[in-house]
Scaffold this active site. Structure first.
Site, mmCIF file in Angstrom:
data_model
loop_
_atom_site.group_PDB
_atom_site.id
_atom_site.type_symbol
_atom_site.label_atom_id
_atom_site.label_comp_id
_atom_site.label_asym_id
_atom_site.label_seq_id
_atom_site.Cartn_x
_atom_site.Cartn_y
_atom_site.Cartn_z
ATOM 1 N N SER A 151 0.844 -1.187 0.000
ATOM 2 C CA SER A 151 0.000 0.000 0.000
ATOM 3 C C SER A 151 0.889 1.251 0.000
ATOM 4 O O SER A 151 1.744 1.412 -0.862
ATOM 5 C CB SER A 151 -0.953 -0.039 1.201
ATOM 6 N N ARG A 221 -11.867 6.494 9.874
ATOM 7 C CA ARG A 221 -11.420 5.102 9.841
ATOM 8 C C ARG A 221 -12.486 4.198 9.215
ATOM 9 O O ARG A 221 -12.153 3.276 8.449
ATOM 10 C CB ARG A 221 -11.091 4.625 11.252
ATOM 11 N N ASP A 316 -8.669 -6.134 -5.127
ATOM 12 C CA ASP A 316 -8.283 -4.854 -4.524
ATOM 13 C C ASP A 316 -8.814 -3.726 -5.405
ATOM 14 O O ASP A 316 -8.247 -3.409 -6.445
ATOM 15 C CB ASP A 316 -6.768 -4.775 -4.412
ATOM 16 N N HIS A 349 -8.068 -4.993 -0.616
ATOM 17 C CA HIS A 349 -6.777 -4.335 -0.397
ATOM 18 C C HIS A 349 -6.012 -4.925 0.786
ATOM 19 O O HIS A 349 -4.785 -5.058 0.744
ATOM 20 C CB HIS A 349 -7.001 -2.838 -0.183
ATOM 21 N N ASP A 350 -6.712 -5.288 1.842
ATOM 22 C CA ASP A 350 -6.053 -5.799 3.041
ATOM 23 C C ASP A 350 -5.419 -7.166 2.847
ATOM 24 O O ASP A 350 -4.772 -7.675 3.769
ATOM 25 C CB ASP A 350 -7.060 -5.871 4.201
#
Length: 378
Positions: A151, A221, A316, A349-350
């Site tokens: 990232s 967040r 992602d 993405h994670d």
């Protein structure tokens, strides 16, 4: 397999002024650092791990000062792991402007005797890389066997290859991009607006009032977390499951996904600094190495001399595979040695932080190749 790592952070202080891209100058600053493994006699086995937005220097193992705290990439870095600390000397650096020990908005400004707060200058990916280079100097490391990150960390790895081409032998950029899309910048701005509009933000000087803009930071967040997961992953984990017996016709927490996001937001607001969130997301927005080369990413990457591994995940959508393919095409255009890895993982993405046998196997193989090429003993 060796014993688990016990990591001891160290504060590395610098009195040499650091010129920032913004034009501001930091006269003095300090960076929190952790190291794992042993630096060999030739200092050829060093690997720099660059962290993403809300991570830190604590990459792996358990912290000597927080025994229950496992490093954010402990499944990747450690004895016998893909980045094997029985072979490599791994360095984690908490970036300037962060809130985990390095100089940043929560630090005291020696000129005023008060916390920097909103007066801390904006920093860029290039500024972080320049500061990290000084850490390497302190350890006597002329060149890294590899610089790796996912990232935002992947952006730093790319910047290292261009900014210090003689000091990077391998660049490993995972789930990253050479510049944010308009959609990504939009998500970041909405998150920042959540913080800036919180009444407790107090123009960034909330510490002086003894408050924290928790609501804004929590919402920021939550916004970010939505983009880190894929639609399929959310559907599998939460679906439309209710936490209560039936719908309540109100605005409370009714769905499991709502409960999860609020929990993540509230937890984040307890340990992360709002000013830090603002400046790190701006650093994300500003990163665009092609900008200095007439918009040509190939021309920017032509500065590099490293071998590259570009890895990405099919689901992602935050840093979409096409963005990584752009980097690969630019590297091929200028004749660089590049391997690329596309992983069909469902986690969005994670995924770069999670266990995936194919992903970890490929990284293990790549670092075994690095060890052979750099003469690092098994």
């Amino acid at each position: 397999m060796s014993a688990p790592l016990v990591a001891t952070p160290q504060l590395v202080e610098f009195s040499e002024p650091l010129q920032l891209r913004s034009g501001a100058v930091l006269e003095r600053y300090a960076l929190m650092v952790e190291t794992y493994g042993t630096l060999n006699a030739s200092r050829s086995n060093a690997v720099l791990v660059c962290h993403a937005l809300n991570a830190s220097h604590h990459v792996a193992g358990v912290g000597a000062d927080a025994a229950q705290s496992l490093g954010w990439w402990d499944n990747m870095v450690g004895p016998g792991k893909p980045v094997d600390t029985d072979r490599f000397f791994v360095i984690g650096v908490n970036n300037l402007g962060s809130c985990f020990g390095s100089t940043g908005p929560t630090s005291i400004d020696a000129r005023t005797g008060r916390a920097w707060g909103a007066n801390f200058p904006l920093v860029t990916v290039e500024d972080w890389v320049d500061a990290q280079a000084r850490v390497a100097d302190r350890f006597g490391i002329e060149a890294f066997a590899a610089v790796i990150g996912g990232s935002l960390g992947g952006m730093q790895a790319l910047a290292w290859s261009m900014r210090y081409p003689k000091r990077v032998r391998h660049c490993v950029s995972i789930a990253s991009t050479a510049r944010l899309s308009a959609q990504n910048i939009a998500f970041n701005d909405v998150a920042r607006q959540a913080i800036l509009s919180d009444p407790d933000f107090r123009e960034g000087h909330y510490a002086e009032f003894g408050v924290v803009p928790r609501r804004g930071l929590s919402v920021a967040r939550m916004i970010g977390h939505i983009t880190y997961l894929s639609d399929d992953d959310m559907a599998e984990k939460f679906g439309r499951t209710l936490r209560v017996d039936d719908i309540q016709y109100g605005y409370g927490v009714e769905f499991e996904i709502e409960s999860y996001l609020r929990h993540q937001g509230d937890k984040f607001a307890q340990y992360f600094d709002a000013n830090t969130y603002l400046l790190i997301t701006k650093a994300l927005d500003y990163f665009d190495p092609a900008r200095d080369f007439g918009g040509s990413l190939a021309a920017a990457l032509a500065q590099s001399e490293a071998r590259f591994l570009i890895a990405y995940f099919t689901t992602d959508w935050r840093f979409a595979p096409e963005r990584s393919r752009e980097v690969v095409r630019a590297l091929l255009e200028v004749g660089r040695d590049v391997s690329y890895l596309e992983i069909d993982a469902p986690h969005g993405h994670d995924a770069f932080l999670l266990d995936d046998a194919r992903y970890h196997g490929a990284l293990r193989g790549y670092f075994e190749g690095i060890a052979r090429r750099t003469g690092v003993a098994a």
